[in-house]
Design a protein around this motif. Structure first.
Motif, PDB file in Angstrom:
ATOM      1  N   ALA A 106     -11.988  47.324   3.290  1.00  0.00           N
ATOM      2  CA  ALA A 106     -10.877  46.536   2.791  1.00  0.00           C
ATOM      3  C   ALA A 106      -9.575  47.103   3.270  1.00  0.00           C
ATOM      4  CB  ALA A 106     -10.995  46.552   1.218  1.00  0.00           C
ATOM      5  N   SER A 107      -8.496  46.439   3.034  1.00  0.00           N
ATOM      6  CA  SER A 107      -6.951  46.989   3.492  1.00  0.00           C
ATOM      7  C   SER A 107      -6.406  47.371   2.098  1.00  0.00           C
ATOM      8  CB  SER A 107      -6.174  45.827   4.198  1.00  0.00           C
ATOM      9  OG  SER A 107      -6.047  44.722   3.171  1.00  0.00           O
ATOM     10  N   VAL A 108      -6.836  47.018   1.010  1.00  0.00           N
ATOM     11  CA  VAL A 108      -6.342  47.651  -0.222  1.00  0.00           C
ATOM     12  C   VAL A 108      -7.263  48.093  -1.092  1.00  0.00           C
ATOM     13  CG1 VAL A 108      -4.377  45.930   0.030  1.00  0.00           C
ATOM     14  CG2 VAL A 108      -6.481  45.459  -1.256  1.00  0.00           C
ATOM     15  N   PRO A 109      -6.837  49.222  -1.794  1.00  0.00           N
ATOM     16  CA  PRO A 109      -7.955  49.525  -3.244  1.00  0.00           C
ATOM     17  C   PRO A 109      -8.758  48.705  -3.614  1.00  0.00           C
ATOM     18  CG  PRO A 109      -5.626  50.741  -3.367  1.00  0.00           C
ATOM     19  CD  PRO A 109      -5.460  49.506  -2.376  1.00  0.00           C
ATOM     20  N   VAL A 110      -9.957  48.978  -3.916  1.00  0.00           N
ATOM     21  CA  VAL A 110     -10.911  47.878  -4.574  1.00  0.00           C
ATOM     22  C   VAL A 110     -10.639  47.139  -5.906  1.00  0.00           C
ATOM     23  CG1 VAL A 110     -12.799  48.633  -3.173  1.00  0.00           C
ATOM     24  CG2 VAL A 110     -12.399  49.565  -5.419  1.00  0.00           C
ATOM     25  N   THR A 111      -9.619  47.924  -6.709  1.00  0.00           N
ATOM     26  CA  THR A 111      -9.142  47.495  -7.896  1.00  0.00           C
ATOM     27  C   THR A 111      -7.876  46.737  -7.910  1.00  0.00           C
ATOM     28  OG1 THR A 111      -8.204  49.735  -8.350  1.00  0.00           O
ATOM     29  CG2 THR A 111     -10.355  49.438  -9.016  1.00  0.00           C
ATOM     30  N   ALA A 112      -7.349  46.659  -6.829  1.00  0.00           N
ATOM     31  CA  ALA A 112      -5.941  45.990  -6.671  1.00  0.00           C
ATOM     32  C   ALA A 112      -6.049  44.567  -6.818  1.00  0.00           C
ATOM     33  CB  ALA A 112      -5.400  46.205  -5.069  1.00  0.00           C
ATOM     34  N   ALA A 113      -5.114  43.687  -7.171  1.00  0.00           N
ATOM     35  CA  ALA A 113      -5.189  42.409  -7.881  1.00  0.00           C
ATOM     36  C   ALA A 113      -5.618  41.366  -6.727  1.00  0.00           C
ATOM     37  CB  ALA A 113      -3.694  42.056  -8.349  1.00  0.00           C
ATOM     38  N   ASP A 114      -5.083  41.865  -5.168  1.00  0.00           N
ATOM     39  CA  ASP A 114      -5.368  41.072  -4.276  1.00  0.00           C
ATOM     40  C   ASP A 114      -6.543  41.508  -3.482  1.00  0.00           C
ATOM     41  OD1 ASP A 114      -4.055  43.238  -3.387  1.00  0.00           O
ATOM     42  OD2 ASP A 114      -3.045  42.311  -1.914  1.00  0.00           O
ATOM     43  N   ALA A 115      -7.552  42.453  -4.140  1.00  0.00           N
ATOM     44  CA  ALA A 115      -8.626  42.999  -3.104  1.00  0.00           C
ATOM     45  C   ALA A 115      -9.459  41.766  -2.988  1.00  0.00           C
ATOM     46  CB  ALA A 115      -9.298  44.051  -4.187  1.00  0.00           C
ATOM     47  N   PRO A 116     -10.307  41.973  -1.947  1.00  0.00           N
ATOM     48  CA  PRO A 116     -10.253  43.224  -0.747  1.00  0.00           C
ATOM     49  C   PRO A 116      -9.461  43.244   0.129  1.00  0.00           C
ATOM     50  CG  PRO A 116     -11.797  41.480  -0.261  1.00  0.00           C
ATOM     51  CD  PRO A 116     -11.271  40.965  -1.473  1.00  0.00           C
ATOM     52  N   GLY A 117      -8.090  42.153  -0.064  1.00  0.00           N
ATOM     53  CA  GLY A 117      -7.162  41.864   0.827  1.00  0.00           C
ATOM     54  C   GLY A 117      -7.847  41.503   2.482  1.00  0.00           C
TER      55      GLY A 117
END
Length: 798
Positions: free
Chosen positions: A417-428
């Motif tokens: 993924a391009s963003v942390p897995v707990t980010a709101a838009d995960a996995p991006g």
């Protein structure tokens, strides 16, 4: 976190709490104590009525006439024995199927019985685990808990350190540790366990019907009983106390349906025992009856049609990352999961543990709603694994995954993924790495079970969270005519009910959609059974008419299900259906016998009152017919298999036949009594007239038995004929005539009784045909069916 919290309690601390009573003492595993069972079987309304009449008859000194008192003993003993056996079976199965929590003791994680938990224990919980005692969270690894059974709120509640968890809830995702704050009776689990383990007949349509019949009988018995007492007391001529008492008892005893409640309870208890032999835990007795009424079974694919294990198949690269690096990342992903599911276990078993673990920064547990899980590592990489049609929708990777899924394999996508897995838009923005295939082993008995339901006109709907085409491929391998496989994500709200009712196989179904599907089917008048083994099945299991859980599944599913298949055999369900049909169909048969007896007894009493003549029968006479035409045949008829599909309208169908049949039996018996007496002036000594009337009653009521027992088999013919042979002995053997107060010396009277009896039999036969044809049923006379069930090894199953 303190050291003690990490290590848990020491052995000495556990021993101290055990000694001073701070342990999780559970309520009895069955809802009734031994005294409760004895009390409810001995001190019944029916036993009280028979007991009073028995005591009064004994005061006359005619102990032979008091033989009906044996019914009190038989009713009580049989009921007590069967309930004790059922309780023992339930207790043993409940122990097998209960949750076994894990606790930290002296720094090690050990599995405990629920009764071994003590106050301040530190319990470890993971996805699917049931919270068995109340406590406070010490450590939370993305811990989400479903408290819907307590609050009615279906959305999971995130639990952080310091939050309270309540028994009766269960873990949806993540893992953690909590310290026990309440045990035993103080915990909500005590109430939950007591409620789940009761074998009550509440909410049973059959029992409700029996109660309705008993109410009708009570309303008839009270006024008729008063009238018969007044009538017999006022009889002209010389009467002794014994004469009056015996006539009154002879009129009142047969009006009491002494065996109906007993046989109903016994049939349900035997159902528990029979199913217990097949490792099937029935947490509520009406579930046996309920599954027999089911016309739609919603079966989860994984764990139901396929075994609840996965075998690693292949790892196909789909991106630019090299194979060594891809396998390393996948192995790290599996190793970072503190509470791996069957998928992660299969990956870990195939790839093994990495030599050096990457440091974990963030973790996103798998949920059925997201369809993916992931881990963010300290090296800046964010690895995810999940459904290809969710993570790579509309790409060549999804199309390749579909090709693999069409062969029946389970396919998951691994990527970065391009963003942390707990980010709101995960996995991006996802970088696909590889497709993992898993082999799903189909249960060897799944195909036969689906065929059974098809033959019984029970529709099976396969509902799964997996890829729709993969689910369709599995059902095709079973030879199941699935029609069009539906992707649940594409169903619109306005067409949801129509699509659910019109199709059979569904994939990519969210937990809330499973619940909505059950409600949509129920909205169309269906009785729905739902099978499942995972935490994502809990909501649907709760709302289904009958929830069926697999024994190896999540403890949360077992706690809400009404039936638990402890050996995970989907093929046990047909036996549960058959057991329910046996109970319902056979009880309907015997209810016809008991109600017919009550009707003709009440009619005889009313006719005696109107004609102002002595009652024709003594208590010993009604004991003969009660035992050999009603009681013993009814008990035997309640035991064999019965494949008739359960239908509503039990009381209406029973009365439709039993009411006119009772009138016919009463009419031919009373007419014989008057004709052989030469009119209304019945002589004071009327033993020969009573014998002729009894013969007419026996012939007519035996034909009621012959009609109710259809379709006939060899053993049913024997059941009908053997009592007639016994009656021949009673009527024509001197010592038997003296014992039963009979006199068959007048051939003319006996021929008259036989003639009216045969007339009654003919009328009952015509009634049986009329009733069957009026409801559109084609009568069947003969059918080759076994008396006993046999198991897969050919052994007789009780």
């Amino acid at each position: 976190m303190e050291t003690r919290e990490i290590l848990g309690l020491s052995g000495a601390e556990v021993a101290e709490r055990m000694t001073d009573g701070r342990r999780n003492v559970l309520p009895p595993s069955a809802g009734k104590t031994t005294w409760d069972i004895i009390r409810t079987n001995v001190f019944t309304r029916i036993n009280a009525i028979l007991g009073v009449l028995f005591a009064v008859v004994l005061t006359t000194g005619h102990w032979i006439q008091a033989t009906f008192g044996g019914l009190i003993v038989v009713n009580s003993v049989v009921g007590i024995i069967q309930e004790l056996r059922a309780r023992k079976t339930l207790s043993e199965l409940t122990i097998l199927g209960e949750e076994h929590p894990q606790a930290w003791r002296d720094g090690e994680l050990v599995e405990l019985e629920q009764s071994e938990i003590v106050l301040d224990d530190v319990l470890h919980i993971g996805a699917g685990a049931q919270i068995v005692v109340d406590g406070e969270v010490l450590d939370s690894q993305y811990l989400d808990v479903d408290e819907s059974m307590l609050t009615g709120e279906s959305d999971p509640v995130h639990k952080a350190p310091g939050d309270t968890v309540m028994s009766g809830s269960f873990v949806v995702s993540g893992s953690g540790d909590y310290q026990v704050t309440k045990v035993g009776a103080d915990s909500y689990a005590a109430k939950l366990t007591a409620e789940a383990s009761k074998y009550s007949l509440a909410k049973s349509q059959l029992q409700a019907g029996i109660n309705q019949i008993l109410k009708i009988i009570t309303w008839v018995l009270i006024p008729v009983g008063i009238l018969i007492v007044v009538s017999q007391v006022r009889q002209p001529g010389t009467q002794t106390y014994s004469d009056v008492v015996l006539r009154i008892a002879g009129a009142l005893v047969p009006m009491v349906p002494e065996g109906l409640v007993l046989i109903t309870t016994t049939a349900f208890a035997l159902g528990v025992i029979r199913l217990g032999l097949r490792k099937c835990l029935v947490q509520e007795l009406p579930a046996i009856e309920g599954l027999a009424r089911v016309d739609v079974v919603c079966a989860d694919k994984t764990g139901t049609l396929t075994e609840n294990t996965l075998e690693f198949g292949d790892f196909e690269l789909v991106g630019a990352l090299g194979e060594e690096r891809a396998r390393e990342g996948l192995a790290q992903l599996a190793a970072a999961d503190p509470d791996p599911n069957v998928t992660m276990k299969a990956v870990a078993n195939e790839l093994g543990a990495p030599e050096r673990l990457w440091e974990v920064v963030e973790r996103q547990p798998f949920t059925s709603a997201k369809k993916w899980s992931g881990v963010s590592f300290a090296n800046g990489e964010h690895w995810v694994m999940g459904a290809p049609d969710v993570l790579a929708s509309g790409t060549d990777v999804e199309r390749r995954a579909t090709e693999l899924g069409d062969t029946g394999l389970r396919v998951l996508l691994v990527g970065r993924a391009s963003v942390p897995v707990t980010a709101a838009d995960a996995p991006g923005q996802l970088e696909p790495v590889g497709l993992i295939t898993f082999v799903q082993k189909i249960r060897p008995d799944a195909g036969d079970t689906l065929d059974y339901f098809a033959r019984q006109d029970v529709e099976v709907k396969v509902i799964s969270g997996d890829n729709a085409r993969s689910v369709g491929a599995v059902t095709s391998r079973l030879g199941y005519d699935a029609g069009t496989t539906v992707d649940a994500r594409e169903i619109g709200d306005d067409e949801f009910a129509e699509v659910v009712n019109g199709n059979r196989v569904f994939g990519r179904v969210r937990p809330d959609q499973k619940q909505a599907m059950v409600k949509a089917l129920q909205g169309e008048g269906h009785t729905v059974a739902m099978t499942g083994d995972g935490v994502n099945d809990v909501l649907a299991l709760k709302d289904a008419d009958i929830g069926v859980a697999m024994g190896s599944g999540a403890s949360a599913t077992r706690s809400v299900a009404k039936i638990v298949l402890l050996d995970d055999k989907f093929a046990t369900l047909p036996y549960v259906v058959a057991e329910g049909r046996r109970v319902i169909g056979n009880i309907e048969r015997v209810a016809n016998l008991f109600l017919t007896k009550t009707i003709y007894s009440a009619m005889l009493a009313i006719l005696v009152v109107l004609a102002q003549v002595p009652y024709p029968f003594l208590p010993i006479h009604v004991s003969i017919t009660g035992w050999f035409t009603i009681g013993i045949p009814a008990f035997i008829l309640s035991l064999p298999p019965n494949n008739s599909r359960a239908r509503d309208g039990f009381v209406k169908r029973t009365i439709r036949f039993a009411l006119p049949a009772g009138f016919i039996v009463g009419a031919v018996s009373f007419t014989t009594y008057l004709v052989t007496s030469g009119g209304w002036n019945v002589p004071q000594e009327h033993m020969r007239e009573s014998t002729a009337a009894l013969l007419a009653l026996i012939i007519a009521s035996t034909w009621v038995l012959a009609c109710v027992a259809r379709p006939w088999t060899w053993w049913k013919i024997t059941l009908i004929v053997l009592p007639l042979v016994g009656y021949g002995v009673f009527f024509f053997w001197g010592p038997a005539q003296w014992f039963f107060s009979l006199d068959s010396s007048n051939a003319s009277m006996m021929l008259t009784g036989a003639g009216f009896g045969l007339l009654g039999a003919g009328l009952i036969e015509a009634l049986w045909w009329i009733v069957k044809w009026s409801v559109g049923i084609r009568p069947t006379f003969w059918k080759t069916t076994p008396f006993f069930d046999r198991d897969e090894n050919g052994r007789i199953s009780l």
